[in-house]
Structure formats: C-alpha cells, structure tokens
Design a protein around this motif. Structure first.
Motif, PDB file in Angstrom:
ATOM      1  N   GLU A  66       0.866  -1.177   0.000  1.00 31.74           N
ATOM      2  CA  GLU A  66       0.000   0.000   0.000  1.00 31.74           C
ATOM      3  C   GLU A  66       0.903   1.227   0.000  1.00 31.74           C
ATOM      4  O   GLU A  66       2.123   1.091   0.124  1.00 31.74           O
ATOM      5  CB  GLU A  66      -0.930  -0.034   1.203  1.00 31.74           C
ATOM      6  CG  GLU A  66      -0.231  -0.039   2.544  1.00 31.74           C
ATOM      7  CD  GLU A  66      -1.221  -0.112   3.693  1.00 31.74           C
ATOM      8  OE1 GLU A  66      -1.846   0.921   3.983  1.00 31.74           O
ATOM      9  OE2 GLU A  66      -1.363  -1.198   4.277  1.00 31.74           O
ATOM     10  N   GLU A 110     -13.388  -2.383  -5.122  1.00 30.70           N
ATOM     11  CA  GLU A 110     -13.475  -1.009  -4.642  1.00 30.70           C
ATOM     12  C   GLU A 110     -14.316  -1.060  -3.376  1.00 30.70           C
ATOM     13  O   GLU A 110     -15.451  -1.551  -3.396  1.00 30.70           O
ATOM     14  CB  GLU A 110     -14.129  -0.101  -5.675  1.00 30.70           C
ATOM     15  CG  GLU A 110     -14.247   1.329  -5.219  1.00 30.70           C
ATOM     16  CD  GLU A 110     -14.979   2.220  -6.214  1.00 30.70           C
ATOM     17  OE1 GLU A 110     -15.311   3.347  -5.833  1.00 30.70           O
ATOM     18  OE2 GLU A 110     -15.236   1.780  -7.350  1.00 30.70           O
ATOM     19  N   GLU A 157     -11.740   5.058   1.505  1.00 29.46           N
ATOM     20  CA  GLU A 157     -12.068   4.403   0.243  1.00 29.46           C
ATOM     21  C   GLU A 157     -10.785   3.899  -0.383  1.00 29.46           C
ATOM     22  O   GLU A 157      -9.758   4.583  -0.342  1.00 29.46           O
ATOM     23  CB  GLU A 157     -12.775   5.370  -0.701  1.00 29.46           C
ATOM     24  CG  GLU A 157     -14.135   5.793  -0.189  1.00 29.46           C
ATOM     25  CD  GLU A 157     -14.903   6.640  -1.189  1.00 29.46           C
ATOM     26  OE1 GLU A 157     -14.391   6.889  -2.305  1.00 29.46           O
ATOM     27  OE2 GLU A 157     -16.012   7.052  -0.841  1.00 29.46           O
ATOM     28  N   GLN A 158     -10.849   2.692  -0.956  1.00 31.64           N
ATOM     29  CA  GLN A 158      -9.657   2.135  -1.566  1.00 31.64           C
ATOM     30  C   GLN A 158     -10.029   1.141  -2.663  1.00 31.64           C
ATOM     31  O   GLN A 158     -11.163   0.661  -2.722  1.00 31.64           O
ATOM     32  CB  GLN A 158      -8.780   1.436  -0.531  1.00 31.64           C
ATOM     33  CG  GLN A 158      -9.400   0.200   0.083  1.00 31.64           C
ATOM     34  CD  GLN A 158      -8.528  -0.391   1.184  1.00 31.64           C
ATOM     35  OE1 GLN A 158      -7.566   0.199   1.631  1.00 31.64           O
ATOM     36  NE2 GLN A 158      -8.873  -1.576   1.637  1.00 31.64           N
ATOM     37  N   TYR A 179      -5.019   3.928  -2.552  1.00 25.73           N
ATOM     38  CA  TYR A 179      -5.857   4.930  -1.913  1.00 25.73           C
ATOM     39  C   TYR A 179      -5.087   6.221  -1.810  1.00 25.73           C
ATOM     40  O   TYR A 179      -3.849   6.244  -1.938  1.00 25.73           O
ATOM     41  CB  TYR A 179      -6.336   4.483  -0.516  1.00 25.73           C
ATOM     42  CG  TYR A 179      -5.233   4.099   0.445  1.00 25.73           C
ATOM     43  CD1 TYR A 179      -4.579   5.090   1.201  1.00 25.73           C
ATOM     44  CD2 TYR A 179      -4.850   2.777   0.607  1.00 25.73           C
ATOM     45  CE1 TYR A 179      -3.583   4.738   2.092  1.00 25.73           C
ATOM     46  CE2 TYR A 179      -3.844   2.430   1.499  1.00 25.73           C
ATOM     47  CZ  TYR A 179      -3.215   3.406   2.234  1.00 25.73           C
ATOM     48  OH  TYR A 179      -2.212   3.079   3.118  1.00 25.73           O
TER      49      TYR A 179
END
Length: 118
Positions: free
Chosen positions: A35, A80, A96-97, A115
């Motif tokens: 990430e 999503e 949100e990612q 994200y």
C-alpha cells in the motif's frame, strides 16, 4: 467457489466482525501486501499489521464493497471498498480504496491497495 466469490466471502466475514479469521483462512504464508505506506512480506508480518490496525479502532460503522470484478483465468480480483471507522483518538474517517488480489488456489499470495494517502 470462484476467486470473485472467495473475495466476497472475505468481505462478508469482515462485515460480521471476523476480520482475522478471514485473514487466516484466505491469505498464504508467503503473502505480500503493499500500500502507499509500505510493503509487508509473509503472513505473520501482514497479520501483525492487521492486528495493529484493529487495535487502533474504537468502532466500525460500516463496510461496503462498491464494485468487484475478476479475471478468473489469471486468478485476479479487483475490489473497490469503503469503510467508515472511528479511531481511538476520536477521528472518524471514511476510507475508500481499491485493492487488487492475486490468488493461487484458495489463497491470496499478493494484494496491493490503492488509496489517497493522508
């Protein structure tokens, strides 16, 4: 089950509060998770990171899978998601990612999250 159905099962379990159980069931020993804040390798390191996140949470208000798709022939699932959470410091955040999962058999071997950091 298809890869898409397995991914949906993970999020169904998360919505029911079984976050670490879903992790233990569906993530491989050699999993790599990436990430914007960094990359973790191996199930133990990734699980420890998940535990740290959970320990920072005061309350979950909701989790939604907005979109999900898969490339079954190549073992890839795209999701999503949106999560509404209050952290122990009092901050309530709507996160949100998008995530991309690479599956081998019944387990995820690589997952990357996208994200906006910050």
């Amino acid at each position: 089950m298809t890869y898409k159905e397995k991914a949906q099962d993970i999020y169904n379990q998360i919505q029911q509060g079984n976050i670490l159980g879903a992790f233990d069931q569906y993530y491989a020993e050699n999993v790599v998770m990436s990430e914007p804040s960094g990359t973790r390798e191996g199930k133990a390191a990734c699980r420890a990171y998940e535990e740290q996140f959970l320990n920072s949470v005061q309350e979950f208000h909701g989790l939604e899978v907005k979109k999900i798709g898969s490339d079954e022939a190549n073992g890839v699932v795209f999701l999503e998601t949106a999560m509404d959470v209050t952290f122990k410091d009092g901050n309530r955040v709507n996160m949100e990612q998008v995530s991309v999962q690479q599956w081998e058999g019944d387990q995820i071997v690589n997952e990357r999250f996208y994200y906006q950091n910050g």
